[in-house]
Design a protein around this motif. Structure first.
Motif, PDB file in Angstrom:
ATOM      1  N   CYS A 132      37.603  37.740  47.191  1.00 53.61           N
ATOM      2  CA  CYS A 132      36.424  37.700  46.318  1.00 53.61           C
ATOM      3  C   CYS A 132      35.237  37.307  47.187  1.00 53.61           C
ATOM      4  N   CYS A 191      37.280  37.581  39.507  1.00 49.98           N
ATOM      5  CA  CYS A 191      36.105  37.660  40.381  1.00 49.98           C
ATOM      6  C   CYS A 191      34.978  38.364  39.627  1.00 49.98           C
ATOM      7  N   LEU A 203      34.039  30.015  43.693  1.00 51.37           N
ATOM      8  CA  LEU A 203      35.344  30.580  44.006  1.00 51.37           C
ATOM      9  C   LEU A 203      35.491  31.990  43.458  1.00 51.37           C
TER      10      LEU A 203
END
Length: 425
Positions: free
Chosen positions: A206, A195, A215
């Protein structure tokens, strides 16, 4: 009458003599039984009683007794060899200090341990098999050392406040965090591995910071309006143009380097403005300026390159031709029924008249004056179907948009001069 003491002495001497006379005929056993039976109960265990095994031990030399560990003295008493003890000297004396309950020996001076004990003196207990961090007070016990627990003392006791669901330990007093947790006591969540620009409220989350997405929160959010096709960004709120594009939102193409009077719709193009030509649009087209009357009947002249015919004439409605010198009939917008077949000859005659030079064609560029034709001669019967080759329009057309699309026509200057000569004759 004999006293009891003399009677006992008599019996002992008697039995001893019988034993010496015949040791193998069983008389000793009888005399002993007889003596024991005739003695009073209070005198049966007298101090001078010698057990039978002790007398038998010395009847035969000790060297002839197998595994014997004694000798007999002159009085017939058994004397044990060094290291042996017991009535027949068959008990070895163990090593000094050997635990009498936990150890034993089969030869003098040794100390063998019983099951569950070990050591030179068999004074140490054997702990439970598998016991890792513990000891024993009795055999097969596992009493844990400080900081350890479990049946085999293999589980360390972690630091206080170390939650077992979030932390663990490999040694007593420590607290190692499980996946998704961090901090001294493993009470803080850890972000998802990788992250880049995010935080967490739970393990392995995250949550992206403002201005980031993806993501792993690794993609910046570009400035509002930034073109997705032609722009990008490395920091939130910015817009970096790809090669060949420019502008605040990367929506404007970059023309070819050195393009003077031109624009582009794609990178590295140079689309010339009206009146300019060349690869860099730096060549001014002056053909129409140098020949102001080349287009007739108020037509618009557009200068072109020599490859495209030097010029184009945009004709007003009702005229056609390269120089807009041909007058055409404006087709009626009303529906007209088809002409009968009898007019085929007339149509052919009209077609023949169309092949002849008209008034506008007969007018030359040298300003020769011709007599006007009567109105009666100019009229004719309705013509057949007319095909309009030039689209009627009144607005100027961008030459760049029509370049290479309109069909080129052969120059009519030579034909016009020939027709003028015929008229003059």
């Amino acid at each position: 009458m004999m006293t009891p003491l003399l009677f006992v002495t008599f019996l002992i001497n008697f039995s001893h003599q019988l034993a010496q006379l015949d040791a193998n005929n069983g008389l000793i056993r009888v005399a002993a039984v007889l003596g024991a039976s005739v003695l009073p109960i209070g005198l049966a265990a007298g101090p001078r009683y010698v057990p039978k095994w002790k007398k038998q031990a010395c009847e035969i030399p000790a060297s002839q007794h197998p595994n014997s560990h004694y000798i007999c003295d002159e009085a017939g008493e058994v004397k044990c060899l060094p290291g042996w003890t017991g009535d027949l000297c068959d008990v070895p004396i163990c090593r000094k200090g050997c635990d009498p309950l936990q150890g034993y020996c089969r030869r003098p001076g040794e100390c063998r341990c019983k099951l569950g004990f070990y050591g030179e003196l068999c004074d140490k207990c054997v702990a439970l098999p598998g016991c890792q961090h513990g000891r024993c007070n009795v055999s097969f016990e596992c009493s844990c050392d400080p900081g350890w627990k479990g049946m085999f003392c293999s589980e360390p006791i972690c630091a206080p406040d170390c939650l077992s669901s979030q932390g663990y330990c490999e040694r007593p007093g420590e607290c190692r965090c499980r996946l998704g947790w961090q901090g001294p006591k493993c009470k803080q969540c850890a972000v998802l591995p990788g992250c880049a620009h995010g935080t967490c409220q739970g393990p392995l989350e995250c949550r992206c910071d403002p201005g980031w997405t993806g993501l792993l929160c690794q993609t910046p959010i570009c400035a509002q309006g930034c073109s997705r096709e032609h722009g990008s960004c490395r920091r939130p709120g910015t817009c970096r143009c790809r090669v060949g594009w420019t502008g605040p939102n990367c929506t404007e193409c970059v023309p070819y380097p050195g393009c003077v009077h031109g624009s582009c719709k794609r990178p590295w193009e140079c689309r010339c403005e009206p009146g300019w030509a060349g690869d860099l649009c730096n060549e001014k087209l002056t053909y129409c300026d140098e020949r102001p009357g080349i287009c007739q009947n108020n037509a618009t002249c557009i200068s072109m390159t020599s490859d495209d015919g030097n010029y184009r004439c945009i004709c007003p409605m009702g005229y056609m031709g390269r120089q807009c010198q041909i007058k055409t009939m404006i087709p009626s917008m009303d529906l007209i029924p088809p002409m009968p077949d009898t007019n085929m000859g007339l149509s052919q005659e009209v077609q023949g008249l169309a092949d002849k030079p008209s008034i506008e064609e007969s007018s030359n560029e040298d300003n020769h004056e011709e007599e006007p034709i009567k109105e009666e001669e100019q009229t004719a019967e309705p013509l057949g179907p007319i095909v309009i080759t030039d689209p009627p329009t009144t607005s100027p057309i961008d030459p760049a948009a029509t370049a290479g699309k309109w069909p080129t026509e052969a120059a009519t200057e030579s034909t016009e001069t020939e027709r003028d000569d015929e008229n003059e004759t």
